[in-house]
Design an enzyme around this catalytic site. Structure first.
Site, PDB file in Angstrom:
ATOM      1  N   LYS A  54     -63.837  11.806  60.001  1.00  0.00           N
ATOM      2  CA  LYS A  54     -63.836  10.656  58.485  1.00  0.00           C
ATOM      3  C   LYS A  54     -65.128   9.823  58.222  1.00  0.00           C
ATOM      4  CE  LYS A  54     -59.687  13.281  57.709  1.00  0.00           C
ATOM      5  NZ  LYS A  54     -57.981  13.445  57.733  1.00  0.00           N
ATOM      6  N   GLN A  98     -52.771  10.083  60.004  1.00  0.00           N
ATOM      7  CA  GLN A  98     -53.708  11.426  60.228  1.00  0.00           C
ATOM      8  C   GLN A  98     -52.129  12.297  60.351  1.00  0.00           C
ATOM      9  OE1 GLN A  98     -56.411  12.379  60.241  1.00  0.00           O
ATOM     10  NE2 GLN A  98     -55.942  14.667  61.376  1.00  0.00           N
ATOM     11  N   ASP A 121     -54.286  11.929  50.717  1.00  0.00           N
ATOM     12  CA  ASP A 121     -54.334  13.424  50.988  1.00  0.00           C
ATOM     13  C   ASP A 121     -53.490  13.655  49.853  1.00  0.00           C
ATOM     14  OD1 ASP A 121     -54.694  13.897  53.422  1.00  0.00           O
ATOM     15  OD2 ASP A 121     -53.314  12.495  54.284  1.00  0.00           O
TER      16      ASP A 121
HETATM   17  N1  GUN Z   1     -54.271  16.744  59.809  1.00  0.00           N
HETATM   18  C1  GUN Z   1     -55.184  18.132  59.421  1.00  0.00           C
HETATM   19  N2  GUN Z   1     -55.946  17.951  58.800  1.00  0.00           N
HETATM   20  C2  GUN Z   1     -54.993  17.111  57.622  1.00  0.00           C
HETATM   21  C3  GUN Z   1     -55.680  16.433  55.912  1.00  0.00           C
HETATM   22  O1  GUN Z   1     -55.787  17.236  55.504  1.00  0.00           O
HETATM   23  N3  GUN Z   1     -54.213  15.372  55.779  1.00  0.00           N
HETATM   24  C4  GUN Z   1     -53.918  14.586  56.937  1.00  0.00           C
HETATM   25  N4  GUN Z   1     -53.359  13.539  56.007  1.00  0.00           N
HETATM   26  N5  GUN Z   1     -53.806  14.953  58.253  1.00  0.00           N
HETATM   27  C5  GUN Z   1     -54.334  16.058  58.658  1.00  0.00           C
END
Ligand code: GUN
Length: 297
Positions: A54, A98, A121
């Site tokens: 990211k 996360q 998200d």
């Molecule tokens: N962990 C795995 N995929 C995601 C996601 O799309 N968002 C978040 N916050 N955690 C994740």
């Protein structure tokens, strides 16, 4: 017949291309870049990889980003206090915690604490409600929004199509159904959600013009569940043992790709299908959140 491949890599490249100018225009106008702050609690190896990806993608696009790493033992109160601080920081437009979180931290408490305007998200119940109502300029959940973009940009007719979604998770199944049923361009579908208690799953899937599979079970959907000419989007990512690979495993989706590609008209592969779209839509949400916060959506 061998299906046309819907590549998330290609579709995301197209979207990144479009975003470049918009990000620069935002910086020119407001003097700061859209900014994403990621919080990582603990040292889950997969999460560390995702978080790094990211950050790298944001840097490439000109989006500001930082990652705050907290020890696995961090008390929930400390995490909530950090979120409060970021909610109040005008330079931070997007906040992503996360997942998964360590067991002692209540995930719901954390997701509820993020300012819905910064919830890139799209997991906050306020944003989930707005999605269902069909508001514009929303922060839609990244994976289901990515699936919609793959369908639209591959030229798949969605309006009036029968979409069967296999899986009812809050992260993929329910939101993708909510997005595609909206009375909007790129939607207007007739949507059926199938799940673990659904009867005659194969018969139902064979009625789909568009089959979206997010079951979380490796190669759950065999080729004979796919109607000839249907479009298949495989959201699954599963590691299965593979002695022929150096790593000892390979990634497969929730659809038996080799079988389904002989029946479908279009199909997304795993890897390289939905996967790259999730980060892409996160970047798009960060830009959208920034625009919304400066009152310039
Ligand atoms: N962990 C795995 N995929 C995601 C996601 O799309 N968002 C978040 N916050 N955690 C994740």
């Amino acid at each position: 017949m061998t299906a046309e491949i819907i590549s998330g890599k290609e579709v995301s490249k197209e979207i990144y291309g479009e975003m470049g100018g918009e990000i620069q225009a935002f910086i020119d106008k407001h003097g700061i870049p859209p900014h994403l702050t990621v919080i990582l609690v603990g040292e889950d190896p997969a999460s560390q990889v995702y978080v790094r990806m990211k950050g790298k993608k944001a840097a490439k696009l000109g989006i500001g980003s930082d990652t705050i790493r907290l020890e696995a033992e961090t008390p929930e109160e400390e995490l909530l206090a950090l979120i409060d601080k970021l909610n109040a920081d005008d330079k931070v437009h997007g906040i992503l915690v996360q997942l998964p979180l360590p067991k002692h931290i209540n995930e719901t408490n954390v997701l509820l604490r993020i300012d819905p305007a910064k919830d890139v998200d799209g997991f906050h119940p306020i944003n989930v409600g707005k999605m269902l109502v069909g508001e514009d300029n929303l922060l839609l959940p990244c994976t289901p929004h990515g699936v919609q973009e793959m369908l639209v940009r591959s030229g798949t007719p969605i309006e009036g199509a029968h979409v069967v979604v296999v899986g009812r998770s809050n992260i993929v199944g329910k939101p993708v159904a909510a997005i595609l049923v909206q009375k909007k361009p790129g939607a207007n579908a007739t949507v059926t959600i199938a799940h673990t208690r659904t009867k005659n799953m194969g018969d139902l899937c064979r009625q789909a013009d568009i089959l979206i599979v997010a079951a979380g079970v490796p190669e759950f959907v065999p080729g004979d569940w796919v109607r000839p000419g249907a479009v298949v989007i495989d959201v699954g990512v599963n590691r299965v043992d593979d002695e022929t690979s150096e790593k000892g495993y390979k990634l497969v989706g929730d659809v038996n790709f080799d079988e389904a590609k002989e029946v479908a008209s279009k199909i997304s592969p795993v890897p390289g299908g939905v996967g790259p779209m999730t980060i892409c839509m996160l970047m798009k949400n960060t830009l959208q959140a920034a625009k919304n916060q400066v009152g310039d959506p």
